[in-house]
Design an enzyme around this catalytic site. Sequence first.
Site, PDB file in Angstrom:
ATOM      1  N   ASP A  26       0.761  -1.229  -0.153  1.00 46.75           N
ATOM      2  CA  ASP A  26      -0.057  -0.043  -0.003  1.00 46.75           C
ATOM      3  C   ASP A  26       0.766   1.196  -0.101  1.00 46.75           C
ATOM      4  OD1 ASP A  26      -2.433   1.474  -0.001  1.00 46.75           O
ATOM      5  OD2 ASP A  26      -3.304   0.188   1.599  1.00 46.75           O
TER       6      ASP A  26
ATOM      7  N   GLU B 270      -0.059  -0.360  -5.086  1.00 51.28           N
ATOM      8  CA  GLU B 270      -0.973   0.754  -5.370  1.00 51.28           C
ATOM      9  C   GLU B 270      -0.186   2.007  -5.867  1.00 51.28           C
ATOM     10  OE1 GLU B 270      -4.000   0.722  -2.354  1.00 51.28           O
ATOM     11  OE2 GLU B 270      -4.179  -1.321  -2.520  1.00 51.28           O
TER      12      GLU B 270
ATOM     13  N   LEU C 291      -2.365   4.580  -8.238  1.00 53.87           N
ATOM     14  CA  LEU C 291      -3.600   4.976  -7.219  1.00 53.87           C
ATOM     15  C   LEU C 291      -2.943   6.558  -6.522  1.00 53.87           C
ATOM     16  CD1 LEU C 291      -6.155   5.311  -5.789  1.00 53.87           C
ATOM     17  CD2 LEU C 291      -5.018   3.525  -4.245  1.00 53.87           C
ATOM     18  N   TYR C 292      -1.923   6.409  -5.914  1.00 56.86           N
ATOM     19  CA  TYR C 292      -1.281   7.553  -4.902  1.00 56.86           C
ATOM     20  C   TYR C 292      -0.568   8.636  -5.866  1.00 56.86           C
ATOM     21  CZ  TYR C 292      -2.208   4.513  -1.136  1.00 56.86           C
ATOM     22  OH  TYR C 292      -2.865   3.810  -0.098  1.00 56.86           O
TER      23      TYR C 292
ATOM     24  N   ASP D 215     -10.594   2.341  -3.120  1.00 57.29           N
ATOM     25  CA  ASP D 215     -11.131   1.085  -2.699  1.00 57.29           C
ATOM     26  C   ASP D 215     -12.494   0.863  -3.254  1.00 57.29           C
ATOM     27  OD1 ASP D 215      -9.472   1.096   0.739  1.00 57.29           O
ATOM     28  OD2 ASP D 215      -8.612   0.825  -1.373  1.00 57.29           O
TER      29      ASP D 215
END
Length: 424
Positions: free
Chosen positions: A173, A206, A209-210, A234
């Site tokens: 993550d 991930e 996504l960030y 999510d």
Amino acid sequence: MATGKLINRGQRLGCVLALSVLALVLWGVPGAKALDNGLAMTPTMGWLHWERFMCNVDCKEEPNSCISEQLFMQMADLMVSDGWKDAGYQYLCIDDCWMAPTRDSKGKLQADPERFPGGIHRLANYVHSKGLKLGIYADVGQKTCAGYPGSFGYYDVDAKTFADWEVDLLKFDGCFCDSVDHLADGYKNMSLALNRTGRSIVYSCEWPLYVWPFYKPNYTEIRQYCNHWRNFGDIFDSWQSIKGILDWTSYNQDTIVDVAGPGGWNDPDMLVIGNFGLSWDQQVTQIALWAIMAAPLLMSNDLRHISPQAKALLQDKDVIAINQDLLGKQGYLLRKEDKFEVWERPLSNLAWAVAIRSLLEIGGPLSHTISVASLGRAVACNPACLITQLLPVKKELGFFEWTSVLKTRINPTGTVLLQIKRPS
């Protein structure tokens, strides 16, 4: 997880057919180098705890649903006894909240001693004894999304720990990282650290996504380090959430579709089929579109309490075969109309999968008519084809010529999944 993140995501001539086939062959040549660990050559399949069980650590009040050794051992048992393993679901994955609040005296991550009294290695041995593989969770930043110890500054230590524990997948993550540069470097460093261990560990990132809130991700680079990657926030157990993921994916498909392929996949997040928030038609839509998108199939549900209907849908061998097709090309939105979307995906042996999704959320079933000549880059049914409806129920629709039209009837929010093959 999305809590506490960095930003708190035609002519009917033989020559035409020959040229079209050549175009498909060339199109099938990978355009981006994949992470060279030999893993995830088809999308990962398994079970992941997060959406259904979240960060429930209260084993006194919720002994049957807290994040514990018991939960994962029970799921492992069911994955074997109830046919999930045989259907292809291989990875049993732990998400956040498995750790103790601090590292041990040697600076290593450790499992919560009360909820995982045997530790992760013993759990891995149990999972492996069932013929399954174990996945685990960590974070690129100072802390995980739920506040447990992050891997920043410990990438090699943590990679070696996971390898020593005989873990088979890492979900990494991106919470609590102080800059996008550190985030990108962290994802790269952990990928290299995992490879240095010599153990085969699927690397689930991930990363994009960030960074999407700051700049367009370099997917060619991401694919060199990750086996699959999350692009969007999510998933929730809701139709609104499924729609959001599909809308984001289609809007950004020119950026993300071509980079996917054997060894590296776009991950639209977990399957929430068998839970509480989706109607039957919406559950059909999720599995159909996840198959079209060549998405990892990671269920998040309670296998102890799942309906026979949901179980049959998740274990549908024809749908899974589309998802796992060895050509490894992600599907895409072909067109969007007032009340319908048409998605398609090229498959091995010049076959195609087509999903027709109803955009209606009111009224009843509606008919949709489409020219088969428009499907599969105009070659799927050139000069003829056999079409089978796979979902919502399987039935042979029969022989179609290139000039034929196909008529379907679809429930609101539902999807009809079709397979188009050449006559033998």
